[in-house]
Design an enzyme around this catalytic site. Structure first.
Site, PDB file in Angstrom:
ATOM      1  N   ARG A   1     -16.509   3.021 -19.463  1.00  0.00           N
ATOM      2  CA  ARG A   1     -15.667   2.706 -18.304  1.00  0.00           C
ATOM      3  C   ARG A   1     -14.195   2.957 -18.595  1.00  0.00           C
ATOM      4  O   ARG A   1     -13.675   2.536 -19.619  1.00  0.00           O
ATOM      5  CB  ARG A   1     -15.853   1.241 -17.899  1.00  0.00           C
ATOM      6  CG  ARG A   1     -14.960   0.802 -16.753  1.00  0.00           C
ATOM      7  CD  ARG A   1     -15.237  -0.629 -16.358  1.00  0.00           C
ATOM      8  NE  ARG A   1     -14.823  -1.579 -17.360  1.00  0.00           N
ATOM      9  CZ  ARG A   1     -13.677  -2.272 -17.325  1.00  0.00           C
ATOM     10  NH1 ARG A   1     -12.816  -2.082 -16.345  1.00  0.00           N
ATOM     11  NH2 ARG A   1     -13.397  -3.140 -18.266  1.00  0.00           N
TER      12      ARG A   1
ATOM     13  N   GLU B   1      -2.984   2.053 -19.012  1.00  0.00           N
ATOM     14  CA  GLU B   1      -3.964   1.549 -19.962  1.00  0.00           C
ATOM     15  C   GLU B   1      -4.699   2.717 -20.601  1.00  0.00           C
ATOM     16  O   GLU B   1      -4.518   3.875 -20.237  1.00  0.00           O
ATOM     17  CB  GLU B   1      -4.935   0.584 -19.273  1.00  0.00           C
ATOM     18  CG  GLU B   1      -4.244  -0.654 -18.713  1.00  0.00           C
ATOM     19  CD  GLU B   1      -5.222  -1.666 -18.158  1.00  0.00           C
ATOM     20  OE1 GLU B   1      -6.429  -1.580 -18.461  1.00  0.00           O
ATOM     21  OE2 GLU B   1      -4.790  -2.551 -17.414  1.00  0.00           O
TER      22      GLU B   1
ATOM     23  N   HIS C   1     -14.700  -4.283 -25.747  1.00  0.00           N
ATOM     24  CA  HIS C   1     -13.245  -4.220 -25.617  1.00  0.00           C
ATOM     25  C   HIS C   1     -12.633  -4.251 -27.010  1.00  0.00           C
ATOM     26  O   HIS C   1     -12.987  -5.106 -27.832  1.00  0.00           O
ATOM     27  CB  HIS C   1     -12.723  -5.390 -24.784  1.00  0.00           C
ATOM     28  CG  HIS C   1     -11.334  -5.178 -24.273  1.00  0.00           C
ATOM     29  ND1 HIS C   1     -10.227  -5.198 -25.099  1.00  0.00           N
ATOM     30  CD2 HIS C   1     -10.870  -4.924 -23.025  1.00  0.00           C
ATOM     31  CE1 HIS C   1      -9.148  -4.977 -24.379  1.00  0.00           C
ATOM     32  NE2 HIS C   1      -9.514  -4.798 -23.118  1.00  0.00           N
TER      33      HIS C   1
ATOM     34  N   HIS D   1     -17.876  -6.526 -23.695  1.00  0.00           N
ATOM     35  CA  HIS D   1     -16.954  -6.670 -22.576  1.00  0.00           C
ATOM     36  C   HIS D   1     -17.550  -6.274 -21.233  1.00  0.00           C
ATOM     37  O   HIS D   1     -17.517  -7.054 -20.285  1.00  0.00           O
ATOM     38  CB  HIS D   1     -15.716  -5.828 -22.855  1.00  0.00           C
ATOM     39  CG  HIS D   1     -14.637  -5.938 -21.824  1.00  0.00           C
ATOM     40  ND1 HIS D   1     -14.088  -7.139 -21.442  1.00  0.00           N
ATOM     41  CD2 HIS D   1     -14.001  -4.978 -21.088  1.00  0.00           C
ATOM     42  CE1 HIS D   1     -13.163  -6.934 -20.512  1.00  0.00           C
ATOM     43  NE2 HIS D   1     -13.098  -5.640 -20.277  1.00  0.00           N
TER      44      HIS D   1
ATOM     45  N   ARG E   1     -11.577   3.272 -24.465  1.00  0.00           N
ATOM     46  CA  ARG E   1     -11.985   2.067 -25.192  1.00  0.00           C
ATOM     47  C   ARG E   1     -13.057   2.322 -26.236  1.00  0.00           C
ATOM     48  O   ARG E   1     -13.052   1.706 -27.310  1.00  0.00           O
ATOM     49  CB  ARG E   1     -12.463   1.011 -24.199  1.00  0.00           C
ATOM     50  CG  ARG E   1     -11.329   0.407 -23.412  1.00  0.00           C
ATOM     51  CD  ARG E   1     -11.837  -0.578 -22.388  1.00  0.00           C
ATOM     52  NE  ARG E   1     -10.704  -1.223 -21.717  1.00  0.00           N
ATOM     53  CZ  ARG E   1     -10.828  -2.041 -20.687  1.00  0.00           C
ATOM     54  NH1 ARG E   1     -12.029  -2.305 -20.203  1.00  0.00           N
ATOM     55  NH2 ARG E   1      -9.763  -2.595 -20.147  1.00  0.00           N
TER      56      ARG E   1
ATOM     57  N   GLN F   1      -7.649  -9.136 -16.680  1.00  0.00           N
ATOM     58  CA  GLN F   1      -6.205  -9.238 -16.917  1.00  0.00           C
ATOM     59  C   GLN F   1      -5.444  -8.002 -16.449  1.00  0.00           C
ATOM     60  O   GLN F   1      -4.436  -8.097 -15.769  1.00  0.00           O
ATOM     61  CB  GLN F   1      -5.939  -9.469 -18.412  1.00  0.00           C
ATOM     62  CG  GLN F   1      -6.410 -10.803 -18.927  1.00  0.00           C
ATOM     63  CD  GLN F   1      -6.130 -10.974 -20.416  1.00  0.00           C
ATOM     64  OE1 GLN F   1      -5.717 -10.035 -21.102  1.00  0.00           O
ATOM     65  NE2 GLN F   1      -6.365 -12.171 -20.930  1.00  0.00           N
TER      66      GLN F   1
END
Length: 535
Positions: free
Chosen positions: A381, A120, A236, A346, A285, A52
């Site tokens: 990541r 993000e 995630h 994720h 994350r 996304q």
């Protein structure tokens, strides 16, 4: 049936139709190679379409950002395990890769005369380009598939990759596959590129589609290639909570929602990330997922909430149409009420040890995308670096294949002989997913990891890989064993790997753990990993 009943030939067999696989196939075709793409679903059935957020890339049109800053953000997120040389090379090649994608017809969202950007978690700048608001992966996949069809890249849809074919010297000479009816066949080729995606189906709840069953990791291990950093499975933080006991692929709530100002709150309305990290809701994350997990445990809840009610209905609909549709399906209007979310499996930060040019330790075997461990991700990541890696390494892997074939004689094609399907340990998938979710997810300890190993030992039964389900379950069984071997060996907490019995991060563990198979087929720790940044 003991021998394959059909055969095909190519210079390069690409396994997977995600961003890395399709990019590699197109580049190989440009270079004049005879390429064949294999996928166990339809061509559009991979994981790329579900991405996304976007592509993290520095295009040089924002003065406050730079490639060096993007590299620094990636290294910070990777908590000391990124390969700095590989990271710089991949991120530095990002602008050209995105330009190539746009020439293939991909259309990104615009902000006036330049591409729109969002921010993000873990990023210190607005550098994530996106398409369709929150449908970047779908647009990337659309453009690559259209180009593949225009360029007549041949594809074997609904064919399952079982194992590589190898010469007595261990070189790859092709691929054993099953067709849609389970009939075996061989694809004779001097080069096989694994672009099979991740391993989300190791767990009960994941953002990954049903095809993410760790096939590439298992094939690489059985081919003699090492894997590394498998203990770092990224959860995630904001996957849509659809009820207690949710299974399979759960809808993702992109990190970009927090990039637009949304905040995480618990059932009492208290901020989850306040005081946890300087970047609070835009922390990396691993930090956010761990904080949510701690808050849920403290309150006895199984989810928290993402409050995006500051965005008007029109703003949310324009920017996040995919998230909105998923929320409305479970009866939540994000402009009126917070979105229920919880962490879910994720992204695999580790994988087949490979260079930034896709080469592995096994001649003729290449890897790109999530299945590969290039050193870009380290222990965690950075958001939206995955599509970037697939675009860059996919193209470079095709170039490596062309160069390697030009330099040396490929293996004798007839050495890719007919052979029976392998007989390998297969555990019950439901049992495997339950114990992995309970003992090898965000919080782990030695006792729980030992439980996983014992359950797999008891439940695994040797079976011939005669069906797609058997192939997938064998891959999940082997990869689960590799994950718990690495997780048990790493006696610290770092990035995505959280050990309840070793909560601290130790300088002595700032190294990657490599896993190989013993002669009996069992995963074992075998250090060191391939030289960093090698080409």
């Amino acid at each position: 049936m003991t021998t394959p009943c059909w055969e095909a030939n190519a210079d390069l067999v690409v396994v997977g139709t995600g961003v890395a696989g399709l990019t590699a196939a197109l580049r190989a075709r440009e270079l004049g190679l005879d390429v064949l793409v294999v996928t166990k679903e339809a061509a559009d059935g991979g994981n790329t379409r579900w991405a996304q957020g976007g592509v993290a890339v520095v295009l040089g049109d924002i003065e406050a950002d730079s490639v060096a800053r993007h590299v620094d953000d990636t290294l910070v997120a990777g908590v000391g395990l990124c390969d700095e040389v590989a990271t710089s090379r991949i991120i530095g090649a990002g602008p050209a890769a995105v330009d190539r994608l746009r020439t293939l017809g991909a259309e990104f969202d615009r902000d006036g005369d330049r591409l729109a950007r969002t921010r993000e978690g873990g990023h210190t700048a607005f550098r994530v380009v996106h398409a369709g608001g929150d449908a970047t992966g779908a647009e990337v996949e659309r453009a690559l598939l259209a180009a593949s069809r225009d360029d007549r890249v041949p594809m074997l849809e609904h064919h399952t990759a079982v194992d590589t074919l190898r010469t007595p010297a261990g070189e790859v000479a092709g691929l054993l596959v099953l067709d849609a009816d389970g009939v075996p066949g061989i694809l004779v080729a001097p080069a096989v590129l694994l672009a099979t995606g991740g391993l989300g189906q190791l767990y009960q709840a994941t953002s990954n589609p049903a095809v993410a069953t760790a096939d590439g990791v298992a094939i690489a291990l059985r081919s003699g290639a090492p894997v590394a950093d498998l203990e770092f499975v990224q959860f995630h933080p904001t996957v849509l909570y659809t009820g207690s006991g949710a299974r399979g692929r759960c809808p993702l709530v992109t990190e970009a929602v927090r990039g637009e100002g949304a905040v995480l709150v618990d059932a009492r309305g208290d901020r989850v990330m306040a005081g946890v990290h300087p970047q609070e809701d835009l922390a990396p994350r691993d930090v956010v997922s761990a904080a949510i997990t701690r808050r849920m445990a403290a309150l006895g809840d199984d989810h928290v909430y993402l409050d995006a009610t500051h965005l008007s209905p029109a703003e949310f609909r324009r920017r996040f149409p995919t998230v909105l549709a998923a929320c409305l399906r479970v009866g939540v209007d994000p402009s009126e009420a917070p979105i229920p979310v919880a962490p879910a499996a994720h992204f695999s930060c580790g994988g087949v040890v490979s260079t930034v040019d896709g080469r592995t330790a096994v001649p003729g075997l290449y890897a790109a995308g999530e299945v590969a461990r290039t050193g870009l991700h380290g222990a965690n990541r950075l958001a939206s670096n995955s599509l970037l890696e697939g675009l860059v390494v996919g193209a470079r892997a095709a170039e490596s294949v062309a160069a390697d074939l030009a330099l040396g004689l490929p293996p004798e094609r007839r050495l890719a002989a007919c052979q029976p399907v392998p007989v390998l340990p297969v555990a019950d998938r439901d049992t495997l997913q339950r114990v992995m979710s309970r003992y090898a997810a965000i919080g782990r300890d030695a006792e729980g990891l030992a439980v996983v190993g014992s359950v797999l030992d008891v439940s695994a039964v040797d079976r011939p890989l005669e069906t797609r389900a058997r192939v997938e379950d064998a891959a999940l069984t082997l990869t689960a064993r590799a994950v718990i071997a690495a997780a048990a060996a790493r006696e610290e907490s770092r990035g995505c790997h959280v050990r309840d019995d070793f909560p601290g991060t130790a300088r002595s563990w700032a190294r990657s753990l490599t896993v190989r198979l013993t002669p009996s087929g069992q995963p074992m720790i075998a250090e060191p990993a391939m030289a960093k940044g090698a080409a």
